[in-house]
Write a protein that holds these residues in place. Structure first.
Motif, short mmCIF file in Angstrom:
data_model
loop_
_atom_site.label_atom_id
_atom_site.label_comp_id
_atom_site.label_asym_id
_atom_site.label_seq_id
_atom_site.Cartn_x
_atom_site.Cartn_y
_atom_site.Cartn_z
N THR A 55 1.00 -1.12 0.09
CA THR A 55 0.03 0.03 0.09
C THR A 55 0.90 1.34 -0.04
OG1 THR A 55 -1.89 -1.15 1.11
CG2 THR A 55 -1.87 1.24 1.28
N HIS A 100 -7.56 -9.17 2.41
CA HIS A 100 -6.70 -8.00 2.18
C HIS A 100 -5.89 -7.93 1.28
CE1 HIS A 100 -5.32 -4.02 4.84
NE2 HIS A 100 -5.10 -4.18 3.66
N GLN A 122 -4.49 0.93 5.29
CA GLN A 122 -5.83 0.84 4.78
C GLN A 122 -6.49 -0.40 4.96
OE1 GLN A 122 -5.46 2.29 0.68
NE2 GLN A 122 -7.70 2.79 0.47
N ASP A 123 -7.65 -0.53 5.34
CA ASP A 123 -8.34 -2.09 5.66
C ASP A 123 -8.94 -2.29 4.36
OD1 ASP A 123 -10.85 -0.75 5.55
OD2 ASP A 123 -10.89 -0.20 7.46
N ARG A 136 -11.86 -3.29 3.62
CA ARG A 136 -13.15 -2.72 2.99
C ARG A 136 -12.99 -1.29 2.39
NH1 ARG A 136 -17.26 -5.39 5.14
NH2 ARG A 136 -16.76 -6.97 6.85
N SER A 137 -12.17 -0.44 2.96
CA SER A 137 -11.92 0.71 2.19
C SER A 137 -11.17 0.43 0.88
CB SER A 137 -10.84 1.55 3.13
OG SER A 137 -10.65 2.44 2.40
N ASP A 145 -14.24 -0.40 -1.42
CA ASP A 145 -15.01 0.69 -1.90
C ASP A 145 -14.11 1.31 -3.04
OD1 ASP A 145 -16.89 -0.02 -0.07
OD2 ASP A 145 -16.19 1.41 1.61
N VAL A 146 -13.14 1.58 -2.90
CA VAL A 146 -12.22 2.19 -3.71
C VAL A 146 -12.19 1.61 -5.17
CG1 VAL A 146 -9.70 2.65 -4.63
CG2 VAL A 146 -10.44 3.38 -2.13
N LEU A 153 -17.10 5.92 -2.79
CA LEU A 153 -16.19 6.63 -2.22
C LEU A 153 -15.36 7.32 -3.37
CD1 LEU A 153 -14.72 6.81 0.49
CD2 LEU A 153 -13.17 5.06 -0.10
N LEU A 190 -2.36 6.43 0.58
CA LEU A 190 -3.35 5.32 0.43
C LEU A 190 -3.33 4.90 -0.84
CD1 LEU A 190 -5.81 6.64 2.98
CD2 LEU A 190 -4.36 4.81 3.79
N GLU A 221 -5.83 5.25 -3.44
CA GLU A 221 -6.78 6.29 -4.02
C GLU A 221 -7.49 5.71 -5.44
OE1 GLU A 221 -5.30 10.04 -2.96
OE2 GLU A 221 -7.25 9.97 -1.53
#
Length: 652
Positions: free
Chosen positions: A109, A171, A228-229, A231-232, A235-236, A269, A352, A354
């Motif tokens: 990451t 992950h 950064q988990d 789930r995030s 969403d990205v 997101l 992160l 993005e």
């Protein structure tokens, strides 16, 4: 087995470039120790986990800093690299594996965010993590040749895979999905998501649906810290996939599906810079779907949403053009030129993964790609010329030429043309705009500048365009460009009242045009610039324009016989050009050649009653402008006048 007491902050010592624990358990013990039991190296595991958490906190502190941000992030990256070396210096062990996979996730990451993109290095890091999982399952060797896709299939289908590994594996899979999405490996990505969802063969291949139904396992409350988990990341991925899919559907014309995908992206997101792009794409989509008011709402939201105003302003100009609001269209283009002249200070990206990292690079093929300031300036100048704002067009063209010529000598060999014409055509359009604005002397100056730059490239003797293309120093486009320059110079002299000089320029134009024939058809498909400069239709119309222009010069000099020859030749060379036919009709009438004039009148009268087909070709703008100067304004009125003066009543 003693506790890990190494003085190193990582609890390990480096030997010959590899990391080894102070007290390494045997491989057999590692494989047989169930997760959660009291492992012999428990103290080392605690130290390693604490080091991971410390580095994650360091990165999150760096997020809020401006001065030392980059250095702190780089230091954290090196710390994660050293920690990973220590963990992978051990034989793969199930008790340590969840932490090791999390460290890999944090390392990948941070590495990708600092590099602002994924590389083969990140793919190698993920591959090492998968191989370590398979080592604990004692099934690595037969799987190595299958690549990353094969490794994932082996890991996720392993019957002995412990559930405690699943959160870290999901992950890592999210990072793999991000890498494959950013590099357009959509087939591998689809298979991975199907496997993660437990889908069988023949399951849905809709990426958005697969991402929505991806059920991520819950993470333990005391799990190691992550940058950064999962789930995030999901969403990205969902937002980036929706936007990419929407753009592709917009380009291919599947507007309903594009609208759905883009609305999905807008609701996800979506950071502000991306949201501006999404709103602009929605505006484009709705404009093409015939909903201009809804499109305008999205464009207004895009303009309010950030400092990247170029794309929404370009799209707004197209929308106003479609609505017929020329004033608003040109105002949007003026604002676009101004926006592209401002250098925006880009904010430091988040540390992160993005949405921006997963989007394709700017593509000129996209309908709202606004290009450079000079391209926007050209669009403004050309639209002013097309809409009859000659004075504004002239000023914008002069600004554009100054912008382009400020620096190195421009090359006149044809560049890739979209989204604008070749440099010589910009000169020609500028000259046409200046003549249209009544600035003939300035137009002559522009033409002289163009000729001085191209005269050395002209062929020295008659030849085919195809032969000229083979020369190393001669451009096949120069004859029509130079011919067009002579044509415009002739019209500038007409405006200045110098008919003799005008006729001389028209004659030079025709002499050059008749020295060569169109390029051979076997040359293959021409570039956009070739088509604009040397298409058969453009050359025909250029010859017709020159003949009609010279004919009008003879008429103004009282030499109708010479004018008749030019008008006859222009009709023969370009039979579909009604301008030439009307000029010929007027000349025949003045010369009192009633029979020929009557026959021509009947042909023209019949042509006006036929359904008019839209032309499937387009001419360069400078030529369109020039043709407008020699075009009779009202054909029907002229025909009625000729009927009154030439035809006798039938009953007499």
């Amino acid at each position: 087995m003693r506790k890990c007491t190494d003085s190193s902050p990582l609890g390990c010592g480096l030997r010959r470039g590899r990391a080894y624990p102070s007290a390494a358990p045997s491989a057999t013990m590692s494989h047989e120790t169930p997760l959660g039991s009291s492992a012999p190296h428990a103290s080392c595991l605690d130290l390693w986990r604490e080091k991971n958490d410390q580095l994650v906190r360091q990165v999150k502190v760096a997020q809020g800093l401006s001065l030392r941000r980059q250095q702190l992030a780089q230091d954290a990256l090196e710390g994660l690299r050293e920690l990973l070396h220590c963990l992978q210096g051990l034989p793969a062990a199930v008790p340590v594996l969840p932490l090791e996979l999390i460290v890999i996730c944090n390392f990948v990451t941070l590495r990708a965010s600092l590099a602002q993109g994924f590389t083969e290095d990140q793919a190698h890091d993920i591959q090492q993590g998968l191989e370590r999982v398979l080592e604990t399952q004692e099934q690595l060797e037969p799987r190595l040749e299958r690549g990353l896709s094969g490794l994932w299939d082996s890991v996720l289908h392993s019957s002995s895979l412990l559930p405690e590994l699943l959160p870290a594996l999901h992950h890592l899979a999210a990072l793999q999905a991000a890498l494959w999405l950013s590099t357009d490996h959509l087939g591998d990505l689809t298979l991975l998501l199907q496997t993660l969802n437990g889908s069988q063969s023949g399951a849905s291949e809709d990426l958005l649906l697969l991402l929505k139904t991806w059920n991520l396992p819950a993470e333990e409350s005391d799990a190691p810290l992550t940058l950064q988990d999962a789930r995030s990341l999901r969403d990205v991925l969902l937002t980036a996939s929706a936007y990419r899919q929407g753009l592709q559907e917009l380009i291919t014309g599947r507007l309903s599906r594009a609208l759905s995908s883009l609305q999905e992206a807008a609701s996800g997101l979506c950071p502000q810079p991306v949201l501006v792009q999404v709103y602009t794409a929605l505006g484009t989509c709705l404009r093409k779907m015939g909903s201009p008011q809804k499109a305008l709402l999205y464009l207004v939201s895009a303009l309010k949403g950030g400092s990247t105003w170029g794309p929404p302003l370009l799209e707004a100009s197209r929308l106003y053009r479609q609505l017929g609001n020329t004033a608003a269209e040109l105002e949007s283009l003026e604002l676009l030129v101004e926006a592209l002249s401002i250098t925006h200070s880009s904010e430091a990206p988040q540390l992160l993964i993005e949405v921006e990292l997963l989007l394709p690079p700017p593509d000129p093929a996209l309908p709202f790609h606004c290009g450079t300031q000079s391209q926007a300036k050209y669009l403004l100048a050309s639209r002013c010329l097309q809409t009859g704002r000659a004075e504004d067009a002239a000023e914008h063209y002069l600004d554009l030429l100054a912008l382009l010529l400020n620096g190195s000598e421009p090359k006149f060999s044809p560049p890739p043309c979209p989204p604008g014409p070749c440099m010589p055509e910009m000169f020609l359009e500028a000259a046409a705009a200046l003549i249209q604005a009544g600035r003939a002397q300035d137009a002559l100056t522009v033409c002289e500048e163009l000729l001085s730059r191209m005269s050395s490239l002209l062929p020295k003797m008659p030849q085919r365009w195809g032969d000229a293309r083979k020369g190393t120093k001669e451009s096949p486009h120069c004859p029509p460009w130079v011919s067009a320059t002579y044509l415009l110079q002739g019209h500038a002299w007409v405006q200045l009242g110098a008919q003799k000089e005008a006729i001389s320029e028209f004659s030079r134009c025709l002499e050059l045009l008749f020295r060569a024939t169109p390029k051979d058809k076997e040359q293959g498909p021409a570039s956009n610039c070739d088509q604009g400069c040397t298409s058969d239709v453009a050359l025909q119309q250029l010859r017709a324009a020159a003949l009609i222009s010279r004919g009008l010069g003879w008429v103004a000099s009282g030499q109708d016989t010479k004018a008749l020859q030019d008008f006859l030749l222009s009709v023969q060379m370009c039979p579909g050009n009604q301008d030439a036919s009307f000029q010929l009709l007027q000349t025949l009438r003045r010369l009192d050649r009633r029979d020929e004039a009557t026959a021509l009148w009947w042909r023209l009268e019949a042509q006006t009653k036929l359904p008019q087909e839209n032309a499937t070709w387009s001419l360069p703008l400078y030529l369109e402008t020039c043709l407008s100067w020699i075009r009779p304004h009202d054909h029907e009125t002229l025909l009625e006048e000729f009927q009154t003066s030439l035809l006798e009543p039938r009953d007499l």
